[in-house]
Design an enzyme around this catalytic site. Sequence first.
Site, PDB file in Angstrom:
ATOM      1  CG  HIS A  40       2.937   1.228   0.247  1.00  0.00           C
ATOM      2  ND1 HIS A  40       1.725   1.550   0.822  1.00  0.00           N
ATOM      3  CD2 HIS A  40       2.957   1.885  -0.945  1.00  0.00           C
ATOM      4  CE1 HIS A  40       1.043   2.354   0.017  1.00  0.00           C
ATOM      5  NE2 HIS A  40       1.776   2.558  -1.060  1.00  0.00           N
ATOM      6  CD  GLU A 109       1.090   7.541  -1.254  1.00  0.00           C
ATOM      7  OE1 GLU A 109      -0.098   7.821  -1.432  1.00  0.00           O
ATOM      8  OE2 GLU A 109       1.491   6.404  -0.948  1.00  0.00           O
TER       9      GLU A 109
END
Length: 336
Positions: A40, A109
């Site tokens: 991330h 995402e």
Amino acid sequence: MAELKLGYKASAEQFAPRELVELAVAAEAHGMDSATVSDHFQPWRHEGGHAPFSLAWMTAVGERTTRITLGTSVLTPTFRYNPAVVAQAFATMACLYPGRIFLGVGTGEALNEIATGYQGEWPEFKERFARLRESVRLMRELWRGDRVDFDGEYYRLKGASIYDVPDGGVPIYIAAGGPAVAKYAGRAGDGFICTSGKGEELYKDKLIPAVKEGAAINDRNVDDIDKMIEIKISYDPDPELALENTRFWAPLSLTAEQKHSIDDPIEMEKAADALPIEQVAKRWIVASDPDEAVAKVKDYVDWGLNHLVFHAPGHDQRRFLELFEKDLAPRLRRLG
């Protein structure tokens, strides 16, 4: 049946880089077979969140360990990364730590990609999946070939070579939340990744059958595909602590639709903290009895998953690793 493996999910969104390395070292000492990490750029939470760079973490852990397999769960090789650079990075790590590195990939995402410069409206699944398939083809061509030309819809190479590549390249594990990508994992992946807590029918009736269908298309033995699941488990002999530990990870209880267009950790945190603890805990196996915990994990093994990677939500991860080794691992090993 494929070999049963037990792994540890290093919670990059929860711990700073040094602590995250030490936890993976501890996981090996406590008998885990693998350690995986998410990739991330931004965490699920702004307050108290972390987001160390996954590839630096893998290299640091590789130097401190001798046995465990290390991989991303997962990295998106399609937007903020050029897949050729991802291929180079993982080839280097696989040369440094032979037989211990895999690349886990997913479709991505908005949270991680828009902040790093993606322009326009966040793409729908069809485009993200197409980019993923193309990036996998590109990386494998680089690992196999020399002076590679590649002319895809999204990515291009001209006379590209990676000069340090292990024999056979790097195993690619493909993450799937639905049957379309699961079928692709069966057809093209060395491994398949999914996450727990989404209902029996998803795993038993959709994902695993799709992996088998994909394997059959290419005349592959499905047992040769490592079928990994991240099991969300909050185990503690203290039942109140087992429940409360899940709170930090409330963002995981947001639906895919709720998360789809959120690109700001502050907004993600706000949406997640509005959820009641009972809803948050539904994504987790919350247990204080080891036999009860293992019985719930056994369902996933019975449905055909063999590589169980345990994600514990609490801040005291060393306590979890000690309890896991003492209470859960001996019972889980007997399942294999």
